[in-house]
Design a protein around this motif. Structure first.
Motif, PDB file in Angstrom:
ATOM      1  N   LEU A  85     -61.353  12.532  16.102  1.00  0.00           N
ATOM      2  CA  LEU A  85     -62.298  13.265  16.944  1.00  0.00           C
ATOM      3  C   LEU A  85     -62.442  12.649  18.330  1.00  0.00           C
ATOM      4  O   LEU A  85     -62.914  13.311  19.250  1.00  0.00           O
ATOM      5  CB  LEU A  85     -63.665  13.334  16.261  1.00  0.00           C
ATOM      6  N   VAL A 116     -58.614  17.327  19.115  1.00  0.00           N
ATOM      7  CA  VAL A 116     -59.716  18.239  18.756  1.00  0.00           C
ATOM      8  C   VAL A 116     -59.339  19.660  19.166  1.00  0.00           C
ATOM      9  O   VAL A 116     -59.464  20.606  18.376  1.00  0.00           O
ATOM     10  CB  VAL A 116     -61.035  17.793  19.452  1.00  0.00           C
ATOM     11  N   LEU A 128     -58.831  22.870  16.750  1.00  0.00           N
ATOM     12  CA  LEU A 128     -59.596  24.117  16.917  1.00  0.00           C
ATOM     13  C   LEU A 128     -58.632  25.295  17.033  1.00  0.00           C
ATOM     14  O   LEU A 128     -58.813  26.338  16.397  1.00  0.00           O
ATOM     15  CB  LEU A 128     -60.498  24.039  18.155  1.00  0.00           C
ATOM     16  N   LEU A 169     -64.057  19.314  11.512  1.00  0.00           N
ATOM     17  CA  LEU A 169     -63.553  20.536  12.152  1.00  0.00           C
ATOM     18  C   LEU A 169     -63.009  21.501  11.098  1.00  0.00           C
ATOM     19  O   LEU A 169     -62.982  22.708  11.302  1.00  0.00           O
ATOM     20  CB  LEU A 169     -62.445  20.206  13.152  1.00  0.00           C
ATOM     21  N   SER A 224     -70.583  19.017  27.377  1.00  0.00           N
ATOM     22  CA  SER A 224     -69.268  19.292  26.781  1.00  0.00           C
ATOM     23  C   SER A 224     -68.158  18.639  27.599  1.00  0.00           C
ATOM     24  O   SER A 224     -66.995  18.656  27.198  1.00  0.00           O
ATOM     25  CB  SER A 224     -69.028  20.798  26.657  1.00  0.00           C
ATOM     26  N   LEU A 257     -68.923  26.970  21.276  1.00  0.00           N
ATOM     27  CA  LEU A 257     -68.409  25.720  20.687  1.00  0.00           C
ATOM     28  C   LEU A 257     -68.491  24.538  21.657  1.00  0.00           C
ATOM     29  O   LEU A 257     -68.471  23.381  21.228  1.00  0.00           O
ATOM     30  CB  LEU A 257     -66.972  25.909  20.199  1.00  0.00           C
ATOM     31  N   LYS A 277     -71.639  22.411  21.002  1.00  0.00           N
ATOM     32  CA  LYS A 277     -71.757  22.032  19.583  1.00  0.00           C
ATOM     33  C   LYS A 277     -70.616  21.096  19.154  1.00  0.00           C
ATOM     34  O   LYS A 277     -70.847  20.148  18.411  1.00  0.00           O
ATOM     35  CB  LYS A 277     -71.775  23.280  18.686  1.00  0.00           C
ATOM     36  N   ILE A 278     -69.394  21.367  19.617  1.00  0.00           N
ATOM     37  CA  ILE A 278     -68.265  20.526  19.174  1.00  0.00           C
ATOM     38  C   ILE A 278     -68.039  19.383  20.180  1.00  0.00           C
ATOM     39  O   ILE A 278     -68.284  18.209  19.875  1.00  0.00           O
ATOM     40  CB  ILE A 278     -66.958  21.353  19.032  1.00  0.00           C
ATOM     41  N   TYR A 279     -67.601  19.751  21.402  1.00  0.00           N
ATOM     42  CA  TYR A 279     -67.271  18.702  22.373  1.00  0.00           C
ATOM     43  C   TYR A 279     -68.526  17.907  22.752  1.00  0.00           C
ATOM     44  O   TYR A 279     -68.476  16.692  22.905  1.00  0.00           O
ATOM     45  CB  TYR A 279     -66.623  19.311  23.620  1.00  0.00           C
ATOM     46  N   GLY A 330     -70.020  26.218  14.672  1.00  0.00           N
ATOM     47  CA  GLY A 330     -70.498  25.085  15.480  1.00  0.00           C
ATOM     48  C   GLY A 330     -71.609  24.319  14.787  1.00  0.00           C
ATOM     49  O   GLY A 330     -71.619  23.086  14.784  1.00  0.00           O
ATOM     50  N   PHE A 361     -70.382  22.440  11.855  1.00  0.00           N
ATOM     51  CA  PHE A 361     -69.719  21.226  12.345  1.00  0.00           C
ATOM     52  C   PHE A 361     -70.742  20.098  12.487  1.00  0.00           C
ATOM     53  O   PHE A 361     -70.479  18.963  12.106  1.00  0.00           O
ATOM     54  CB  PHE A 361     -69.020  21.495  13.680  1.00  0.00           C
TER      55      PHE A 361
END
Ligand SMILES: NC(=O)c1ccc[n+]([C@@H]2O[C@H](COP(=O)([O-])OP(=O)(O)OC[C@H]3O[C@@H](n4cnc5c(N)ncnc54)[C@H](OP(=O)(O)O)[C@@H]3O)[C@@H](O)[C@H]2O)c1
Length: 739
Positions: A266, A272, A276, A315, A472, A518, A521-523, A561, A564
């Motif tokens: 990650l 990542v 995705l 993920l 992000s 995303l 929420k992700i990055y 998201g 995750f």
């Protein structure tokens, strides 16, 4: 009587044992047990048994079925010994945990025989079996009315309150039919062809003719061999081309197998992005292309991932949130994520073994469970794999088991989304109660109202640093941490509350909308964790949504998201235990807050309460949840506020309907919010005054598929666009995000 209920009745999931010496004794103990349950203001027995000789358990709620633990000759001998020695207490404890006991072997002073006991008080209503559609529909309506009456009667006495839920992994073996049915054409998404070749070989050996098509990532669209394609996973049009191509060959898939054996680091952004692209985006584009095809056959999606050692692969497991939404939006679709743990040295499971496991999961009769885990165990020196499914279970926090609140006066807390609805609620709480030093992060410049709020926070004794940054982006996140340290020298806790949503059905959703959701929420989560990795944190809290665990109409990206965040919390906890991070990680799955950034109309709230039992969370209760989750030891807390019995019924219904191809009414608050929004966009003739017909209508629309049926109500595009338009309009916070 005891012998009759032991030997003459089928054991239920909820089990009660009373060890009594006489009928009087039995009556007394039962009365005490009932009173104890009432006094606790909980469902009787929901907590641990506290009475001597009274034992209660529900085998659906225990983490491990003790029956599986004492299987085998040694276990049988142990049981036989307990029965022969009349060890009632141990037998009682085992039985309530799910152990099968042959009560006829129990040592008794006399030889018992079965007696006639009173039966259940039947309602004596007739339900003749009729097969025509009308009869089925009218029966469904009658049942709804009866259920509603029963629930309504209970609700009158039930107050809205907080309920606590958790995702629990329960041991569950797989049920596969003896005769393997034909599965139809299968489309496999994989970066390599190893598993594809093994599965194909196994099919040929079993003389099965189901075709398998392999799709690998590449830079163009091309068929590079018989039924082997390469495709650019970032180009949506390639998926449409693929589906057209397969249609021309009568190979439209009935099963989609997504396989990912690589574990993502990650901390490496390129990895990542690649995960995705080869994961959620690929499945999103593919399902969109299939939906456009109006293919009206049941379709099954299976995603198989590998996780190493004890860690999960967030993920990948987050696909559970995406799949839950996919199957809500398309009730003809079934979908599940299967996470397979590698060996102790992180070596992959042998391919033939993995192929067998995948076949079993495809052939499984009951696709109710949407999140499955295989975990290693050792049995007499041999490694095996135990299969677990994820279930939502309610629990009551026990005060004596909670630790101290990890918050201190004048400490430094960083809140992303700090100028949003919840960000400011928590800033106020921290300012008033702890005179904290607050770092509030958002992309926009604070508006007039926010400036006013900031003045109030300072009035409570807080010191405030506002940093304009996009979490992000790595450079921005790094700068946030740098500026916070420069001003306050340290950071003691993190609340990640930055988030946006862009609601629309998968059918209409664009990749830009998905990317926007995303991003934070992700990055954002990963950046924040890495940038604060060296800080001596007391907590790292992620603001997630119940959409992540329940899915949500129109929020496939938001559900992914937020799921995750839940999975990431588990992964970060593994790092913390290895002393690579500090501060407990907790992901809180919030419902709709009364005073958060997301608002809906009073009518929509009323509908939501009526259909699902969920009510907007009052701020005080939200704060209480936050404190309880911070003091407990779980990495995830699910907060559901409203009428407990109705919420429990919605969840139970949701956990059993998935495999029946029946649309569950919106059972999460976010799902219900969108549902309410969609409903309010429908033409008046589609609404019923009582509102009772709404879920039936929605479910009919959904059963008929996203295109045709919604057109039947009006037009799917207009409804989805309507939902989007409404979600853009009402609250300033939503407008600020362009929702
Ligand atoms: N409110 C609820 O009922 C509810 C329910 C369930 C879950 N949640 C979760 O709780 C969190 C907070 O919700 P809320 O109601 O406070 O929402 P909100 O009022 O819309 O606030 C979210 C804030 O996040 C900021 N943000 C978004 N993307 C960002 C980025 N990339 N970098 C930095 N800041 C960013 C936004 O500010 P800028 O646009 O200026 O950046 C906004 O102020 C969200 O993550 C949401 O998913 C809320």
């Amino acid at each position: 009587m005891a012998y009759t209920s032991q030997a003459g009745r089928t054991p239920m999931n909820a089990r009660l044992v009373v060890i009594a010496s006489s009928v009087e004794d039995l009556r007394d103990k039962l009365n005490q047990w009932i009173t104890l349950g009432k006094n606790k203001d909980i469902h009787p027995g929901a907590g641990p048994a506290e009475l001597n000789d009274v034992f209660y358990g529900n085998i659906r709620e225990v983490q491990y079925n003790a029956g599986d633990l004492i299987e085998g000759p040694a276990g049988k001998a142990f049981l036989a010994d307990l029965l022969a020695n009349n060890d009632l207490e141990k037998l009682a404890r085992l039985w309530i945990l799910g152990v099968e006991i042959d009560w006829s072997l129990l040592r008794r002073d006399t030889v018992p025989r079965k007696i006639s006991l009173p039966t259940y008080p039947f309602a004596k209503e007739r339900y003749w079996v009729r097969t025509d559609q009308q009869a089925l529909a009218s029966r469904a309506v009658q049942k709804n009315v009866l259920d509603t009456r029963r629930v309504t009667a209970r609700e009158r006495t039930e107050e809205k309150r907080k309920t606590y839920y958790a995702s629990q992994w329960t041991l569950r073996s797989i049920a596969v039919p003896k005769e393997k049915p034909a599965v139809g054409p299968m489309l496999m998404l994989d970066v390599s062809d190893e598993l594809f070749l093994t599965m194909k070989e196994q099919l040929q050996n079993a003389s099965c003719s189901d075709p398998i098509v392999l799709v690998k990532p590449g830079k163009s669209f091309q068929e590079i061999g018989p039924n082997i394609y390469i495709i650019d996973p970032e180009r949506e049009e390639h998926f449409h081309e693929l589906i057209q191509n397969l249609k021309g060959k009568a190979l439209l898939p009935r099963v989609i197998l997504h396989h990912c054996s690589e574990v993502c680091n990650l901390e490496v952004k390129e990895q990542v992005t690649q995960h995705l692209n080869n994961g959620v985006y690929e499945l999103f584009y593919l399902s969109k292309a299939l939906m456009k095809e109006k293919q009206q056959v049941p379709l099954r999606f299976l995603s198989v991932l590998s996780s190493h050692s004890e860690g999960t692969t967030p993920l990948g497991t987050a696909l559970g949130g995406f799949f839950k939404t996919l199957t809500l939006e398309n009730p003809r679709y079934l979908a599940k994520v299967v996470d397979v743990q590698s060996g102790s040295g992180n070596e992959e499971m042998p391919l033939s073994e993995k192929a067998n496991l995948v076949w079993e999961e495809i052939y499984e009769e009951d696709w109710t469970a949407q999140e499955i885990r295989y975990r290693n165990y050792m049995d007499e020196g041999k490694q095996g794999q135990a299969r677990y499914i994820s279930q939502l279970v309610s629990h009551t926090p026990v005060e004596r088991e909670l630790s101290a609140l990890p918050l201190k006066q004048n400490n430094v807390y960083l809140i992303t989304g700090g100028l949003g609805g919840l960000g400011l609620i928590f800033a106020e709480y921290l300012a008033k109660k702890f005179q904290s030093k607050l770092v509030l992060v958002g992309r926009s410049v604070p508006g007039v109202k926010q400036e006013e709020k900031l003045r109030q926070l300072k009035g409570h004794g807080a010191e405030i640093l506002v940093v304009q940054a996009d979490i992000s982006k790595w450079e921005d996140t790094e700068r946030v941490v740098r500026e916070a340290r420069a001003r306050f020298s340290e950071i003691n806790g993190v609340i990640h509350a930055a988030g946006v949503n862009r609601d629309s059905f998968i059918f209409n959703k664009t990749s830009e909308e998905m990317k926007a959701v995303l991003a934070s929420k992700i990055y954002g989560t990963i950046n924040l964790d890495v940038a604060t990795g060296e800080e001596k944190l007391d907590f790292f809290v992620l603001f997630s949504s119940i959409a992540g665990v329940m899915g949500n109409l129109g929020q496939s990206d938001y559900a992914y998201g937020n799921h995750f965040l839940d999975s990431f919390a588990e992964t970060r906890e593994t790092l913390r235990k290895a002393e690579k991070r500090s501060g407990r990680t907790v992901s809180i799955d919030w419902p709709l807050w009364d005073e958060g950034g997301m608002r809906i109309s009073k009518d929509d709230i009323a509908l939501l309460e009526k259909q699902v039992g969920l009510s907007p969370l009052p701020t005080q209760d939200g704060i209480q949840y936050w404190e309880d989750f911070l003091r407990s030891n779980g990495a995830q807390g699910i907060a559901l506020y409203g009428t407990p019995s109705k919420i429990a019924a919605s969840i139970a219904q949701k956990q059993v309907v998935a495999h029946k191809n029946v649309a569950a009414p919106a059972a999460s608050i976010d799902a219900a919010v969108l549902f309410a929004r969609q409903v309010s966009c429908w033409p008046d003739q589609c609404r019923s005054r009582s509102g009772r017909a709404l879920p039936l209508l929605l479910s009919r629309c959904l059963q008929e598929g996203p295109t045709e049926s919604l057109e039947g109500c009006r037009s799917s595009r207009r409804i989805a666009d309507g939902a989007r338009l409404r979600s853009e309009s009402p609250s300033p916070a939503l407008r600020a995000e362009g929702r």
